[in-house]
Design a protein around this motif. Structure first.
Motif, PDB file in Angstrom:
ATOM      1  N   LEU A  35       0.825  -1.200   0.000  1.00  0.00           N
ATOM      2  CA  LEU A  35       0.000   0.000   0.000  1.00  0.00           C
ATOM      3  C   LEU A  35       0.867   1.262   0.000  1.00  0.00           C
ATOM      4  N   ILE A  36       1.916   1.273   0.815  1.00  0.00           N
ATOM      5  CA  ILE A  36       2.787   2.454   0.862  1.00  0.00           C
ATOM      6  C   ILE A  36       3.506   2.632  -0.472  1.00  0.00           C
ATOM      7  N   THR A  37       3.939   1.526  -1.078  1.00  0.00           N
ATOM      8  CA  THR A  37       4.599   1.618  -2.379  1.00  0.00           C
ATOM      9  C   THR A  37       3.667   2.216  -3.429  1.00  0.00           C
ATOM     10  N   LEU A  38       2.409   1.808  -3.401  1.00  0.00           N
ATOM     11  CA  LEU A  38       1.438   2.324  -4.365  1.00  0.00           C
ATOM     12  C   LEU A  38       1.233   3.833  -4.204  1.00  0.00           C
ATOM     13  N   VAL A  39       1.068   4.292  -2.957  1.00  0.00           N
ATOM     14  CA  VAL A  39       0.846   5.732  -2.769  1.00  0.00           C
ATOM     15  C   VAL A  39       2.133   6.517  -2.998  1.00  0.00           C
ATOM     16  N   GLU A  40       3.285   5.916  -2.672  1.00  0.00           N
ATOM     17  CA  GLU A  40       4.559   6.608  -2.863  1.00  0.00           C
ATOM     18  C   GLU A  40       4.841   6.816  -4.351  1.00  0.00           C
ATOM     19  N   ASN A  41       4.375   5.880  -5.167  1.00  0.00           N
ATOM     20  CA  ASN A  41       4.600   5.972  -6.601  1.00  0.00           C
ATOM     21  C   ASN A  41       3.441   6.647  -7.335  1.00  0.00           C
ATOM     22  N   ALA A  42       2.527   7.272  -6.568  1.00  0.00           N
ATOM     23  CA  ALA A  42       1.376   7.978  -7.154  1.00  0.00           C
ATOM     24  C   ALA A  42       0.581   7.082  -8.085  1.00  0.00           C
ATOM     25  N   SER A  43       0.329   5.848  -7.644  1.00  0.00           N
ATOM     26  CA  SER A  43      -0.441   4.900  -8.453  1.00  0.00           C
ATOM     27  C   SER A  43      -1.860   5.417  -8.694  1.00  0.00           C
ATOM     28  N   PRO A  44      -2.462   5.058  -9.821  1.00  0.00           N
ATOM     29  CA  PRO A  44      -3.872   5.401 -10.049  1.00  0.00           C
ATOM     30  C   PRO A  44      -4.799   4.824  -8.980  1.00  0.00           C
ATOM     31  N   LEU A  45      -4.292   3.821  -8.234  1.00  0.00           N
ATOM     32  CA  LEU A  45      -5.090   3.215  -7.165  1.00  0.00           C
ATOM     33  C   LEU A  45      -5.066   4.049  -5.884  1.00  0.00           C
ATOM     34  N   SER A  46      -4.262   5.102  -5.837  1.00  0.00           N
ATOM     35  CA  SER A  46      -4.128   5.897  -4.615  1.00  0.00           C
ATOM     36  C   SER A  46      -5.463   6.451  -4.135  1.00  0.00           C
ATOM     37  N   ARG A  47      -6.312   6.863  -5.077  1.00  0.00           N
ATOM     38  CA  ARG A  47      -7.615   7.407  -4.716  1.00  0.00           C
ATOM     39  C   ARG A  47      -8.470   6.339  -4.011  1.00  0.00           C
ATOM     40  N   GLU A  48      -8.467   5.119  -4.563  1.00  0.00           N
ATOM     41  CA  GLU A  48      -9.242   4.029  -3.956  1.00  0.00           C
ATOM     42  C   GLU A  48      -8.672   3.632  -2.606  1.00  0.00           C
ATOM     43  N   ILE A  49      -7.337   3.639  -2.507  1.00  0.00           N
ATOM     44  CA  ILE A  49      -6.693   3.306  -1.224  1.00  0.00           C
ATOM     45  C   ILE A  49      -7.114   4.299  -0.151  1.00  0.00           C
ATOM     46  N   ALA A  50      -7.083   5.594  -0.485  1.00  0.00           N
ATOM     47  CA  ALA A  50      -7.467   6.627   0.480  1.00  0.00           C
ATOM     48  C   ALA A  50      -8.910   6.448   0.933  1.00  0.00           C
ATOM     49  N   ALA A  51      -9.801   6.098  -0.018  1.00  0.00           N
ATOM     50  CA  ALA A  51     -11.216   5.911   0.325  1.00  0.00           C
ATOM     51  C   ALA A  51     -11.406   4.721   1.254  1.00  0.00           C
ATOM     52  N   GLU A  52     -10.670   3.640   1.014  1.00  0.00           N
ATOM     53  CA  GLU A  52     -10.790   2.447   1.858  1.00  0.00           C
ATOM     54  C   GLU A  52     -10.230   2.682   3.257  1.00  0.00           C
ATOM     55  N   LEU A  53      -9.182   3.511   3.339  1.00  0.00           N
ATOM     56  CA  LEU A  53      -8.521   3.745   4.628  1.00  0.00           C
ATOM     57  C   LEU A  53      -9.220   4.794   5.476  1.00  0.00           C
ATOM     58  N   ALA A  54      -9.965   5.700   4.846  1.00  0.00           N
ATOM     59  CA  ALA A  54     -10.534   6.855   5.539  1.00  0.00           C
ATOM     60  C   ALA A  54     -11.252   6.523   6.845  1.00  0.00           C
ATOM     61  N   PRO A  55     -12.101   5.468   6.889  1.00  0.00           N
ATOM     62  CA  PRO A  55     -12.816   5.197   8.150  1.00  0.00           C
ATOM     63  C   PRO A  55     -11.910   4.736   9.297  1.00  0.00           C
ATOM     64  N   HIS A  56     -10.663   4.386   8.961  1.00  0.00           N
ATOM     65  CA  HIS A  56      -9.770   3.806   9.976  1.00  0.00           C
ATOM     66  C   HIS A  56      -8.643   4.753  10.368  1.00  0.00           C
ATOM     67  N   THR A  57      -8.741   6.028   9.973  1.00  0.00           N
ATOM     68  CA  THR A  57      -7.642   6.965  10.236  1.00  0.00           C
ATOM     69  C   THR A  57      -8.050   8.035  11.246  1.00  0.00           C
ATOM     70  N   GLY A  58      -7.047   8.821  11.671  1.00  0.00           N
ATOM     71  CA  GLY A  58      -7.323   9.957  12.556  1.00  0.00           C
ATOM     72  C   GLY A  58      -7.286   9.653  14.033  1.00  0.00           C
ATOM     73  N   ARG A  59      -6.766   8.489  14.404  1.00  0.00           N
ATOM     74  CA  ARG A  59      -6.775   8.119  15.829  1.00  0.00           C
ATOM     75  C   ARG A  59      -5.376   8.029  16.445  1.00  0.00           C
ATOM     76  N   ALA A  60      -4.391   7.600  15.683  1.00  0.00           N
ATOM     77  CA  ALA A  60      -3.062   7.346  16.237  1.00  0.00           C
ATOM     78  C   ALA A  60      -2.285   8.642  16.444  1.00  0.00           C
ATOM     79  N   PRO A  61      -1.616   8.803  17.580  1.00  0.00           N
ATOM     80  CA  PRO A  61      -0.727   9.954  17.763  1.00  0.00           C
ATOM     81  C   PRO A  61       0.404   9.914  16.737  1.00  0.00           C
ATOM     82  N   VAL A  62       0.704  11.064  16.156  1.00  0.00           N
ATOM     83  CA  VAL A  62       1.785  11.161  15.176  1.00  0.00           C
ATOM     84  C   VAL A  62       2.889  12.011  15.792  1.00  0.00           C
ATOM     85  N   ILE A  63       4.064  11.419  15.943  1.00  0.00           N
ATOM     86  CA  ILE A  63       5.199  12.078  16.589  1.00  0.00           C
ATOM     87  C   ILE A  63       6.252  12.379  15.540  1.00  0.00           C
TER      88      ILE A  63
END
Length: 329
Positions: A35-63
């Motif tokens: 997944l990281i490789t796909l988004v790092e390489n600006a894959s056309p799938l990046s949009r779908e990946i972001a949509a699938e991940l959206a409900p599971h994000t925004g909770r972890a502390p980022v340091i």
């Protein structure tokens, strides 16, 4: 790799996005890497990946971990990972390295400094190439953070390229920014200057067993005092460590917890995350705009418009309007 493992790897590479996300959420490191490789390489799938991940994000502390080269960022990151793992937390690490001018890959590969965690299934470490992006990060670091959040990491640590005073992008991506300094590297003199030192939520004077550590800490405390934060504002904490000996890491953790409590209490966590999302959306919109300009021949028109501006035949605002005119049709 055994014969039984090989087909699974090939299937994973060809897996659809929902399957990859589900495997990542189950802790499959290969799915996270894909997944990281796909988004790092600006894959056309990046949009779908972001949509699938959206409900599971925004909770972890980022340091965020930043500082000049040689101050011990990777060693400190490794020590923090050990402490978080002892507390039973899953940890994701993004170590951003300078790019090779030939391959575009990461030169340093900070993972070599974190071999203690190489076999721990509760730790995911990824070196990312900056690919020439300024600010100490990679342009796709925000998307990689979303992947790690979606994969169920309880804490995410971002270690920047060794940076100078103007490279402060990490502050816009992290909830808590740690600026590392070390004695004998000129940081005491730089303490009175604007730049990277102004983004710190926590100062960490590493290698504190060396001569000059007390002087560096004193200079930083003086700079913080001069800043005179207003009532209710966060006052940056200072911690001294010897990360190579695991000394002072408990104090760093306590400072991080204290800052997070302040963020939540004062509504600053939501504000920072909203600002982060706004910057990400704006960057994606600008990228799309550039692509549309190229498709409409804007890139071809730019040299002619630039030549007219350079000779005084056209002002830059009118030239910009002409470049964008095609988008309205």
């Amino acid at each position: 790799m055994t014969q039984d493992e090989a087909p699974a790897r090939f299937r994973l590479r060809d897996a659809d996005v929902p399957t990859l996300v589900e495997l990542a959420r189950q802790g499959d490191p290969r799915a996270v890497a894909r997944l990281i490789t796909l988004v790092e390489n600006a894959s056309p799938l990046s949009r779908e990946i972001a949509a699938e991940l959206a409900p599971h994000t925004g909770r972890a502390p980022v340091i965020g971990m930043t500082g000049s080269p040689g101050v011990g960022k990777s060693t400190t990151t490794s020590a923090l990972v050990t402490a978080y793992r002892a507390a039973g937390k899953r940890v994701g690490v993004l170590a951003v390295d300078p790019s090779s001018p030939f391959s575009g890959g990461a030169i340093l590969g900070d993972r070599v400094r974190m071999q203690d965690h190489a076999t721990d299934p509760g730790v995911y470490i990824r070196s990312m190439s900056s690919r020439g992006h300024l600010g100490g990060l990679s342009a796709t670091t925000p998307q990689a953070v979303r992947v790690l959040e979606g994969a169920g990491c309880d804490v995410i640590i971002i270690e920047t390229v060794g940076v100078g005073q103007a490279e402060v992008e990490i502050a816009s991506l992290a909830d808590t920014t740690l600026v590392l300094l070390a004695p004998g590297m000129g940081d005491g003199i730089q303490a009175v200057k604007a730049g990277i030192l102004e983004i710190a939520d926590i100062f960490v004077v590493n290698k504190a067993d060396r001569d000059g550590a007390d002087s560096t800490a004193r200079d930083i405390r003086g700079m913080v005092a001069l800043g005179a934060p207003g009532p209710g504002a966060w006052r940056p904490e200072l911690v001294k460590t010897v990360a190579s000996k695991n000394e002072g890491i408990d104090l760093v953790l306590a400072a991080i917890d204290s800052h997070r409590e302040w963020l939540i209490t004062h509504g600053e966590l939501d504000r920072r995350r909203t600002a982060r999302a706004a910057a990400e959306v704006e960057a994606l919109a600008l990228s799309t705009l550039r692509a549309k300009l190229g498709n409409l021949g804007g890139e071809a028109a730019l040299p002619d418009l630039a030549a007219k501006v350079a000779t005084g035949g056209l002002d830059p605002f009118t030239a910009a309007d002409a470049l964008l005119a095609g988008l309205s049709h």
